[in-house]
Design an enzyme around this catalytic site. Sequence first.
Site, PDB file in Angstrom:
ATOM      1  N   HIS A  59      46.282  94.778  24.045  1.00  0.00           N
ATOM      2  CA  HIS A  59      46.787  93.405  24.033  1.00  0.00           C
ATOM      3  C   HIS A  59      47.413  93.022  22.687  1.00  0.00           C
ATOM      4  CE1 HIS A  59      43.690  92.336  27.430  1.00  0.00           C
ATOM      5  NE2 HIS A  59      44.667  93.116  27.836  1.00  0.00           N
ATOM      6  N   GLU A  71      52.238  99.098  32.971  1.00  0.00           N
ATOM      7  CA  GLU A  71      52.024  99.610  31.609  1.00  0.00           C
ATOM      8  C   GLU A  71      52.294 101.103  31.604  1.00  0.00           C
ATOM      9  OE1 GLU A  71      48.125  98.301  30.397  1.00  0.00           O
ATOM     10  OE2 GLU A  71      48.496  96.268  31.134  1.00  0.00           O
ATOM     11  N   GLU A  90      43.861 102.006  34.904  1.00  0.00           N
ATOM     12  CA  GLU A  90      44.562 101.968  33.618  1.00  0.00           C
ATOM     13  C   GLU A  90      43.744 102.603  32.496  1.00  0.00           C
ATOM     14  OE1 GLU A  90      44.726  97.948  31.845  1.00  0.00           O
ATOM     15  OE2 GLU A  90      44.066  97.196  33.798  1.00  0.00           O
TER      16      GLU A  90
END
Length: 401
Positions: free
Chosen positions: A231, A261, A357
Amino acid sequence: MERPEQYRFHNGTKAVLPFAAEEYEARLQGLRDIMEMHELDAVVLTSMHNVAYYSGFLYCTFGRPYACVVTKTDCVTVSAGIDAGQPWRRSYGDNVTYTDWKRDNFWRAVASITGTGKSIGCEADHLTLERSEKLNAFLQPKRGMDIAPATMQQRMMKSSAEIELITHGANVADIGGYAIRDAVREGATEIEIAIAGRDAMEREIAKRFPDAEYRDTWVWFQSGINTDGAHNPVTNRKLKRGDILSLNCFPMISGYYTALERTMFVGEVDDASLKLWEANIAAHEYGMSLLKPGVSCAEVTHKINEFFAERELLQYRTFGYGHSFGVLSHYYGREAGLELREDIDTVLEPGMVISMEPMLTIAEGNPGAGGYREHDILVITEDGNEDITKYPYGPDFNVVG
């Protein structure tokens, strides 16, 4: 003339909401079933995600409180005067506006809907200590209950309409990814590339949803050491040949968050980096194969942990392997009961939507330094899953510029 504590300002006509009336009625019926089970007279929802989920209205707090009050017969949003008629236009159901002329008019407006001395459900994880005290003072409930876990369980199971919207979001994220890929080149800055991806997504959202409100779509495009956290904000750093990159696209459609992503490299990738990248991709593919009905989040997590441990890479993992999708954002909301972590025992069911992820972070000064992360969104089906992310991952497509 005496200024009112509250009023109704039903200005204009109702807007086209993200979902049909039947969808909101089904959600409210689910909430009322919870209320009946726990013998609650009313529920006072104060979080952005629950207000949006049950009413369609995504508020902008700017330091002011907002609510959606659900009783056995009514659904009423409570909004500040600064928003005028917009909350009513964007709400499924009624709306009451409270004024700023007297402190705590918000709570007076809420009490006018719930009544006093009732059994009240609220979101304990969202109310501050001060607001909890004011709820008790103004509503004087005979009994209170934390409704947040039950509403989270309801939100975790997606309707077909939600899955359709989430799939649109994944499609939009892919478009942002391609725009970013086209913008990557030596000398370009993170911020310039992020703008290219964001603009492409916002235009696509407006094309697909011409009646929506547009806000909060964003890109975190990171390079070099800035890839070490998932982040990390965008900077003005210029890209250099051989840099590791992290592409992160986040289109927001009516409060619904989706994500793409990908790991990338500028021009070339060294051997140490390629080995780590390929290991993370292998974990990503293995993890996606595990997402099927009947398997718990903890089970999936432990199996991917074993995969990394066998390759002596587990120490480079920094967070969970995936999470639920729906009404959530970096500003609000999270369905914490559906995350791929060791301490989550939720069993996957058809209708859930979850990401895979995995991420490895190698500290600066070591071979292959940087953060490696791939991210796909998967819909749990009756016999497995459907991957709704289509942008390619891996070195064949993502060594660019």
